[in-house]
Design a protein around this motif. Structure first.
Motif, mmCIF file in Angstrom:
data_model
loop_
_atom_site.group_PDB
_atom_site.id
_atom_site.type_symbol
_atom_site.label_atom_id
_atom_site.label_comp_id
_atom_site.label_asym_id
_atom_site.label_seq_id
_atom_site.Cartn_x
_atom_site.Cartn_y
_atom_site.Cartn_z
ATOM 1 N N LYS A 558 -8.440 6.899 -17.519
ATOM 2 C CA LYS A 558 -7.334 5.997 -17.162
ATOM 3 C C LYS A 558 -7.636 4.558 -17.583
ATOM 4 N N MET A 559 -8.873 4.129 -17.363
ATOM 5 C CA MET A 559 -9.234 2.756 -17.759
ATOM 6 C C MET A 559 -9.176 2.594 -19.270
ATOM 7 N N GLU A 564 -6.393 0.368 -23.953
ATOM 8 C CA GLU A 564 -5.723 0.558 -25.245
ATOM 9 C C GLU A 564 -4.310 0.011 -25.209
ATOM 10 N N ARG A 565 -3.615 0.220 -24.083
ATOM 11 C CA ARG A 565 -2.261 -0.302 -23.962
ATOM 12 C C ARG A 565 -2.264 -1.827 -23.998
ATOM 13 N N GLN A 566 -3.249 -2.406 -23.314
ATOM 14 C CA GLN A 566 -3.315 -3.866 -23.308
ATOM 15 C C GLN A 566 -3.620 -4.423 -24.706
ATOM 16 N N ILE A 574 3.430 -6.796 -31.919
ATOM 17 C CA ILE A 574 4.161 -6.393 -30.721
ATOM 18 C C ILE A 574 4.707 -7.617 -30.003
ATOM 19 N N LYS A 575 3.925 -8.696 -29.977
ATOM 20 C CA LYS A 575 4.439 -9.917 -29.333
ATOM 21 C C LYS A 575 5.695 -10.409 -30.045
ATOM 22 N N GLY A 588 5.173 5.233 -26.054
ATOM 23 C CA GLY A 588 4.645 6.109 -27.081
ATOM 24 C C GLY A 588 4.011 5.404 -28.253
ATOM 25 N N TYR A 589 3.420 4.244 -28.031
ATOM 26 C CA TYR A 589 2.830 3.482 -29.128
ATOM 27 C C TYR A 589 1.330 3.429 -28.923
ATOM 28 N N THR A 590 0.547 3.652 -29.939
ATOM 29 C CA THR A 590 -0.911 3.624 -29.848
ATOM 30 C C THR A 590 -1.471 2.596 -30.785
ATOM 31 N N LEU A 591 -2.734 2.295 -30.591
ATOM 32 C CA LEU A 591 -3.405 1.306 -31.430
ATOM 33 C C LEU A 591 -3.554 1.808 -32.851
#
Length: 597
Positions: A558-559, A564-566, A574-575, A588-591
């Motif tokens: 979870k961490m 990864e989301r952060q 994204i900004k 649904g977006y990944t690094l």
């Protein structure tokens, strides 16, 4: 003139006419046959078997003039409830051969009241069947009649059979009269279901619980009846009839009557078994020996043999249950059952010496469950076969307590061949029955080549597997690898518990210390130690401690997902997208997708 030789009688004889039947002979020939249950109904308290406590109580009450006004006899069918009521009626109204006697526990059966009561024609002894007279009107007739004195007897007696069948209103109508009847009235009730009699009625009666008659006394009684009937009956046949009667003298006499009609001048045990559909007890002992020896094929053959002889599968399982019960009694040192043959007692003593209490109890439970399944199954024979196979394969399993102890100590447990090694030696007759049952299957050409259908054939070993030596498995490099290895080796539930709820404190094979984040089952540590031993071949030291531990693998995942989301949200692309489209959401977006873009 006619001489004496020319009398009509002599002339008739001379003409070859038959002698006219005498009145007594004609009456004897016209008298219908009476079944044994009626013919040998007890006519005195001395002939009433198995109810000594009640007879003693009644005798003391009569001698001391402490007679109750209402008696209630209860018990299973055929133990003598109605017969006891009639005996009490005779005891209270007997006047003796000289006509001067009083109430006695030993009625004379000679005086007119005794004979009239025995024949059911005494005007002051009224018998009523509550099953067909259930209403208030029937009870009202009794209430009206009790006001009048007895016509010719000392007491006016009302015998109500199956009294529990009276309606609620009928019971209520009888209460007042039952509580304070006239001095010349006695009530005698008989019932097989005393729980259905209102407590208000029970409290107004003196209750006698008639017991089931022991099988030994029944066998002696049936032997005496057989002697009086002039019929030879084998002692084993008498024991079988007594067992089938289940404590009921009437049921046993009915079976004996049928057995005498079935036989030709005598009654043998085999005839009784055939008539009742019972299994041969010797065959049952042979089948039990096959079960204890783990001979599945022989057990199925023995069961099929009994089935072909007309024995129901449920009767076979009941016979096995009786044998297991006999083994248990022999093991605890119970008194010898005189209904058992010497062969049965020797067999039970032999088996009891080699079986533990745990094994006997487990065998009993398995057979009891099997009998329940057979009674409700659409295919009784197939259900019985499956029940016997379950008994055999359950016997191969080690005792649960010993198994847990071995697993906790990290020992390897092999289940192969335990039943045959642990089974006690079978008695000689059981061994003979086992060999006979197995011989039928041994004649089949497939018997020596094909494995039993319920056993899995061993997988053929490949040449590469045979050539490559099997080295000792290595311990997983990390706690995460250990959890994954457990999931892949048949322990997914244990792996899920370790993954979600356990943080590792120390991982240094063959030692591991974990800290559960929630209360866990006490078997977790034991199960983990056994699983690790099976996985690596080493004995692990597994402990649960309260010290500082790493986050659980679920928390780490979870961490990692949140980090990864952060990272995605902090990226310039994204900004810029959020600034261009206010109110947008990241789904649904990944690094990796951001980098590939």
């Amino acid at each position: 003139m006619t001489s004496e030789s020319d009398s009509p009688d002599d002339l008739s004889f001379g003409l070859g006419l038959e002698e006219p039947p005498q009145p007594q002979k004609a009456a004897a020939a016209a008298q219908p046959y009476r079944v044994l249950a009626r013919k040998y109904r007890p006519q005195s308290f001395e002939e009433l078997i198995g109810q000594d406590a009640m007879v003693q109580t009644l005798g003391n009450a009569i001698r001391r003039d402490r007679l109750a006004h209402a008696f209630l006899m209860t018990g299973v069918r055929g133990v003598g409830k109605t017969s006891t009521a009639r005996l009490i009626a005779k005891a209270l109204n007997c006047i003796g051969p000289d006509g001067q006697g009083g109430p006695t526990i030993s009625p004379c059966n000679v005086c007119e009241p005794c004979r009239a009561i025995a024949e059911g024609r005494h005007i002051d002894v009224v018998e009523m069947d509550a099953a067909s007279h259930t209403g208030v009107d029937d009870v009202r007739e009794i209430i009206e009649a009790v006001r009048y004195a007895a016509v010719s007897a000392r007491y006016k007696i009302y015998i109500i059979d199956e009294v529990h069948m009276l309606s609620k209103n009928a019971f209520n109508a009888l209460l007042k009269t039952l509580e304070e009847p006239p001095a010349h009235v006695k009530f005698l009730f008989a019932t097989t279901e005393v729980n259905k009699v209102p407590i208000t009625v029970l409290s107004r009666c003196q209750r006698f619980d008639l017991r089931r008659i022991p099988a030994e006394k029944l066998a002696e009684h049936f032997a005496d009846v057989s002697r009086q009937e002039g019929v030879e009956v084998e002692p084993e046949a008498l024991a079988l009839i007594a067992r089938a009667a289940e404590g009921s003298a009437r049921d046993g006499l009915s079976i004996l009557d049928q057995a005498i009609a079935h036989g030709a001048g005598g009654v043998t045990a085999d005839q009784v078994r055939t008539m009742l559909g019972l299994s041969d007890r010797g065959a049952i002992r042979g089948l039990l020996g096959l079960l204890l020896a783990g001979d599945a094929r022989g057990a199925l053959a023995a069961l099929k043999s009994q089935y072909e002889l007309g024995v129901e599968p449920s009767a076979v399982l009941r016979g096995l249950l009786e044998s297991v019960h006999g083994i248990t009694r022999a093991k605890v040192g119970g008194s010898d059952d005189r209904a058992l043959s010497a062969e049965e007692r020797d067999a039970y003593a032999t088996w009891s010496g080699g079986l533990s209490y745990a094994a006997i109890h487990r065998l009993w439970q398995l057979l009891l469950k099997g009998l329940s399944e057979v009674n409700s199954a659409p295919m009784p024979l197939e259900a019985a076969e499956m029940a016997l196979l379950r008994v055999i394969h359950a016997a191969e399993m080690p005792d649960p307590g010993a198994l847990l102890e071995r697993l906790a100590n990290g020992e390897a447990v092999s289940l192969q061949g335990r039943a045959a090694a642990a089974a006690p030696p079978a008695p000689p007759e059981a061994q003979g029955a086992a060999s006979e049952a197995s011989a039928e299957l041994a004649r089949s050409p497939q018997a020596a080549s094909e494995p039993p259908p319920w056993e899995e054939a061993p997988a053929p070993a490949t040449a590469a597997a045979a050539a490559e030596p099997a080295g000792p498995p290595r311990a997983p490099a990390s706690y995460k690898d250990l959890v994954e290895a457990l999931a892949l080796n048949g322990k997914p539930h244990l792996a899920q518990q370790l993954h979600d709820f356990c943080g590792v404190i120390r991982y240094a094979p063959p030692e591991i210390a974990i800290r559960p984040v929630k209360p866990m089952s006490g078997d977790l540590i034991r199960e983990l130690g056994a699983a690790l031993h099976k996985l690596t071949g080493e004995t692990w030291q597994v402990s649960a401690e309260d010290g500082p531990a790493e986050p659980t693998l679920l928390e780490q995942e979870k961490m990692a997902a949140e980090q990864e989301r952060q990272d995605v949200l902090d990226s310039p692309l994204i900004k810029a997208a959020f600034e261009a489209f206010p109110g947008a959401e990241l789904t649904g977006y990944t690094l990796d997708e951001q980098r590939s873009a």
